[in-house]
Structures are given as C-alpha cells and as structure tokens.
Design an enzyme around this catalytic site. Structure first.
Site, short mmCIF file in Angstrom:
data_model
loop_
_atom_site.label_atom_id
_atom_site.label_comp_id
_atom_site.label_asym_id
_atom_site.label_seq_id
_atom_site.Cartn_x
_atom_site.Cartn_y
_atom_site.Cartn_z
N CYS A 79 47.92 38.49 39.49
CA CYS A 79 48.00 38.90 38.08
C CYS A 79 48.15 40.42 37.97
O CYS A 79 47.64 41.17 38.81
CB CYS A 79 46.73 38.49 37.36
N CYS B 239 36.85 35.14 34.94
CA CYS B 239 38.26 35.13 34.54
C CYS B 239 39.08 34.23 35.47
O CYS B 239 39.88 33.40 35.02
CB CYS B 239 38.79 36.56 34.54
N CYS B 240 38.86 34.37 36.79
CA CYS B 240 39.59 33.53 37.74
C CYS B 240 39.20 32.06 37.56
O CYS B 240 40.04 31.17 37.73
CB CYS B 240 39.29 33.96 39.18
N CYS C 163 40.35 34.82 44.82
CA CYS C 163 40.19 34.35 43.45
C CYS C 163 39.22 33.18 43.36
O CYS C 163 38.77 32.82 42.28
CB CYS C 163 41.54 33.95 42.87
N CYS D 272 45.07 42.81 38.24
CA CYS D 272 44.31 42.78 39.50
C CYS D 272 45.20 42.98 40.72
O CYS D 272 44.80 42.63 41.85
CB CYS D 272 43.56 41.46 39.62
FE1 SF4 Z 1 41.81 37.14 35.81
FE2 SF4 Z 1 42.47 38.93 37.67
FE3 SF4 Z 1 41.68 36.45 38.34
FE4 SF4 Z 1 44.07 36.89 37.19
S1 SF4 Z 1 43.40 37.59 39.24
S2 SF4 Z 1 42.67 35.25 36.70
S3 SF4 Z 1 43.54 38.53 35.74
S4 SF4 Z 1 40.44 38.06 37.36
#
Ligand code: SF4
Length: 243
Positions: free
Chosen positions: A208, A125-126, A234, A211
């Site tokens: 985010c 996701c990151c 991240c 998280c």
């Molecule tokens: Fe995804 Fe969390 Fe990374 Fe944001 S901090 S990009 S929601 S994994």
C-alpha cells in the site's frame, strides 16, 4: 523429485527443507502441478502482483489457465499496480482474477477508527483491509498459493513448499522458496513478462502507498515496508504456520 514426498500429510515426517530440486525452475512447476492435481478447484492464489507474483501467474497459467487468483485490493495501492493488473488480464484472459475489497471503505474506516489508521494501528488496518478479506476469499478453499521466497527476509527463511496454515485453516503452498531475486528477474526477462514500473525505482517489495517506500541500501528486500514502525509483515504470513 517424488511428488509423494510433497504430500501435506507426509510433510512433517519428510525433510522437505532438505530437498534441493535441480531443475531450472527449482521445483516450482512440479509443486504447482501437484497442487492443482491434489486440491483441484479449491486452490486460490493470493497474488500481490509483485515480481514473484507475475512469475507465479505465468507458471500457473501453464498448468491451469482458468486458475482462481485473488488480489487484496485495499484501495490504497499504487496506480502502477492497478496498471499492471490490467496488463495481466489482457495477457491471460482466462485467469479468474478477483480484486477483493475490504468490507469497510476508507471513509467508513476513518469514521470508525479515525483517519490514517495505518499510522496509529497498522495491525488493525491490515486486519481490516487484508486479513479479513483473505479469510473471506479462502472460505471453502483447501489450499492457497503464495510467492514467499526464503531469501526475502529472516522471517521467511524456513518456509517450505507445503505449510500448514493455522491462521487461515488452510494449506499454504509456496513454490518459489528456493528462487533468488536474480532467478525471479531472469525468468521475467526471458519470458518478456510485464512488471510493476516501481521495481525500476528501487521498490523490490510493493504494498500500500502509505506503508511502502524504496528499499534501504543496507536492509533486506522488504526494508521499504512499514519503515519506522515495529512491523515487517501484514499478518498474512504469521509464525502460526507449521513449517
Ligand atoms: Fe493498512 Fe498499511 Fe496494512 Fe495497507 S499495508 S492495509 S495501508 S497498514
């Protein structure tokens, strides 16, 4: 402090980590001045709009009022963060602030990877929502600025002013390495800077929504990030940095 000693080409042979600047700003303005003189237009500041971020924006605006600033807009930030960005744009109208979006919308990400990817695979996701967009933002940039401070966490304790960034094939400049959390807030208050309202609700580090939680009483300032997951960064600041 001799600015030559900060040259990236010399930094490996120069014990930058042993330098302890004595000016009130702990070398930050000097490092920024050197950065823009050395790398000119090809400098990007990747700002998260945390407390360190608004300090750096204020310092940068004194040196380059039209500096390039990128915010990695994952589409998952708190409304308080977007509100702060609006205030910063009003206060520093000449700064070039870009909200950089991922290639995939949240809906497209859910379709391709399943819903709530941040729970199943936060690294992926990151990568999609932060790392790839920063890669794109740094395309053509020779240096980028970050608000890392040594006291933030163990993983950041050896950061230097000037770091070779293998991850983004660039040079990462960290002007605030010697600043304490108290230094950051003293500067914010002294200069009456706007800041994210969540800082007053025990969120020293804000990312985010899925998280980010308030910091724990016993953990470091980033203890509210990715709580319950085996993840502390991240991926923008990896161990591939030469420090
Ligand atoms: Fe995804 Fe969390 Fe990374 Fe944001 S901090 S990009 S929601 S994994």
């Amino acid at each position: 402090m001799d600015t030559d000693v900060l040259s990236y080409h010399n930094f490996k042979s120069s014990p930058l980590t042993d330098l302890h600047p004595t000016d009130d700003l702990k070398g930050a303005l000097l490092v920024l001045d050197w950065t823009y003189k050395t790398y000119g237009e090809s400098v990007v500041y990747a700002c998260s709009f945390g407390a360190e971020g608004i300090v750096l924006i204020d310092l940068i605006s004194k040196i380059k009022e039209d500096a390039n600033i990128v915010f990695l807009d994952t589409d998952l930030h708190f409304q308080e963060t977007y509100d702060l960005i609006d205030k910063v744009k009003l206060r520093y109208p000449k700064l070039q602030i870009e909200l950089k979006k991922p290639e995939l919308s949240l809906e497209e990400q859910s379709t391709q990877y399943g819903s709530a990817l941040w729970k199943k695979d936060p690294n992926q996701c990151c990568y999609i929502r932060k790392i790839k967009p920063l890669e794109n933002a740094l395309d053509g940039a020779t240096a980028w600025i970050s608000g890392l401070r040594r006291e933030q966490s163990l993983s950041r304790s050896k950061t230097n002013y000037v770091n070779k960034d293998e991850r983004f094939k660039s040079i990462k400049i960290c002007p605030l390495i010697y600043w304490t959390w108290k230094d950051v807030w003293s500067y914010i208050q002294l200069n009456n800077l706007d800041y994210n309202d969540l800082h007053d609700k025990n969120y020293p580090s804000i990312g985010c929504i899925p998280c980010t939680t308030p910091a724990s009483e016993t953990g470091d300032q980033r203890s509210g990030r990715w709580q319950g997951l085996n993840k502390t960064e991240c991926g923008l600041h990896t161990k591939s940095d030469s420090q």
